[in-house]
Design an enzyme around this catalytic site. Structure first.
Site, mmCIF file in Angstrom:
data_model
loop_
_atom_site.group_PDB
_atom_site.id
_atom_site.type_symbol
_atom_site.label_atom_id
_atom_site.label_comp_id
_atom_site.label_asym_id
_atom_site.label_seq_id
_atom_site.Cartn_x
_atom_site.Cartn_y
_atom_site.Cartn_z
ATOM 1 N N CYS A 152 0.839 -1.200 0.000
ATOM 2 C CA CYS A 152 0.000 0.000 0.000
ATOM 3 C C CYS A 152 0.876 1.253 0.000
ATOM 4 O O CYS A 152 0.637 2.191 -0.761
ATOM 5 C CB CYS A 152 -0.926 -0.008 1.212
ATOM 6 S SG CYS A 152 -2.105 1.366 1.254
ATOM 7 N N CYS A 153 1.900 1.266 0.847
ATOM 8 C CA CYS A 153 2.825 2.408 0.905
ATOM 9 C C CYS A 153 3.546 2.593 -0.425
ATOM 10 O O CYS A 153 3.788 3.727 -0.856
ATOM 11 C CB CYS A 153 3.849 2.204 2.017
ATOM 12 S SG CYS A 153 3.205 2.394 3.696
ATOM 13 N N CYS A 156 -0.980 8.725 6.937
ATOM 14 C CA CYS A 156 -2.343 8.450 6.500
ATOM 15 C C CYS A 156 -3.235 8.231 7.728
ATOM 16 O O CYS A 156 -2.789 7.670 8.736
ATOM 17 C CB CYS A 156 -2.379 7.209 5.615
ATOM 18 S SG CYS A 156 -1.556 7.418 4.020
ATOM 19 N N CYS A 194 -3.531 4.758 9.423
ATOM 20 C CA CYS A 194 -2.275 4.189 9.915
ATOM 21 C C CYS A 194 -1.608 5.058 10.982
ATOM 22 O O CYS A 194 -0.429 4.873 11.293
ATOM 23 C CB CYS A 194 -1.303 3.978 8.752
ATOM 24 S SG CYS A 194 -1.900 2.809 7.524
ATOM 25 N N CYS A 211 8.028 3.380 5.451
ATOM 26 C CA CYS A 211 7.125 3.130 4.323
ATOM 27 C C CYS A 211 7.872 2.863 3.024
ATOM 28 O O CYS A 211 7.260 2.500 2.024
ATOM 29 C CB CYS A 211 6.182 4.317 4.137
ATOM 30 S SG CYS A 211 7.022 5.870 3.803
#
Length: 239
Positions: free
Chosen positions: A115-116, A198, A201, A226
């Site tokens: 995702c990162c 985010c 997170c 990340c």
């Protein structure tokens, strides 16, 4: 470039002097990567005092807190600076959702890093294209993954230099500067969020935790990056 010699010299300079040196050394072909955290706001204030035309960019992952977006506008208004925004690729996001769901990053470190990568790492590559150096707000004190941060490093991953003018600063130094210079900051900092990424997170930290404890809090400390700031231990030379 002899990085050991440069770091030895710059460690006795103020952050403003480091920034002035960097802007001159790279003939302006350098940009600040801002996530609108406290450190980045300090650097924005310093840079805009030195060069009002400084390049600043940010990565909008699409899942930032509302407070971060509010600060983006406030920063633009205060400094009159153009902040370039880089977004993830739409097709990449659609594929990510199809593969792991909306919040699949909670399931595993691998999912979270994927995702990162889609939301941050790939857009960063576009943001850095054509630059000779980028400036970040990394500090040694922030976490165990950053305790060897140098003022000037060679970023082999992206093929350019990485400048960390606040490497030796403490959290107290950061907030003293913000208050003295009336620098706008993210209001989540007042709610116990020393580090803000985010929204899904990031959480507030508990008393006694380090400043990065609220980022990906379900993971062990040594995994809490990340992919934007990967670097080898020690100072690397680069001609």
């Amino acid at each position: 470039m002899d990085l050991k010699q440069i770091n030895s010299t710059l460690q006795h300079k103020s952050s403003e002097e480091i920034l002035a040196y960097v802007l001159e050394q790279f003939n302006g072909n350098v940009a600040l990567a801002s996530s609108f955290g406290a450190e980045d706001q300090v650097l924005t204030d310093m840079l805009c005092r030195i060069d009002p035309n400084i390049k600043i960019f940010t990565l909008d992952t699409g899942r930032l807190p509302a407070e971060t977006y509010a600060l983006m506008d406030k920063t633009r208004e205060k400094y009159g600076v153009d902040i370039q925004i880089f977004f993830p690729d739409t097709e990449d996001i659609e594929k990510l959702y199809a593969k792991q769901g909306v919040n699949g990053f909670y399931s595993s470190v691998e999912n979270r890093k994927e995702c990162c990568y889609v939301r941050k790492v790939k857009p960063l590559k576009r943001a850095l294209k054509g630059l000779s150096a980028w400036i970040t707000g990394l500090r040694k004190e922030q976490s165990v993954t950053r305790d060897d941060v140098q003022i000037v490093e060679y970023d082999a991953t992206h093929g350019l230099y990485k400048i960390n003018p606040l490497a030796e600063w403490s959290e107290t130094d950061v907030w003293s500067y913000i208050r003295f210079h009336n620098v706008p900051y993210n209001k989540l900092h007042d709610e116990g969020y020393p580090s803000i990424g985010c929204a899904p997170c990031t959480r507030a930290v508990h008393p006694g935790e380090d400043s990065r404890a609220g980022r990906w809090w379900w993971e062990s400390p040594e995994k809490k990056e990340c992919g934007l700031h990967l670097h080898d231990k020690g100072v690397k030379e680069h001609a």
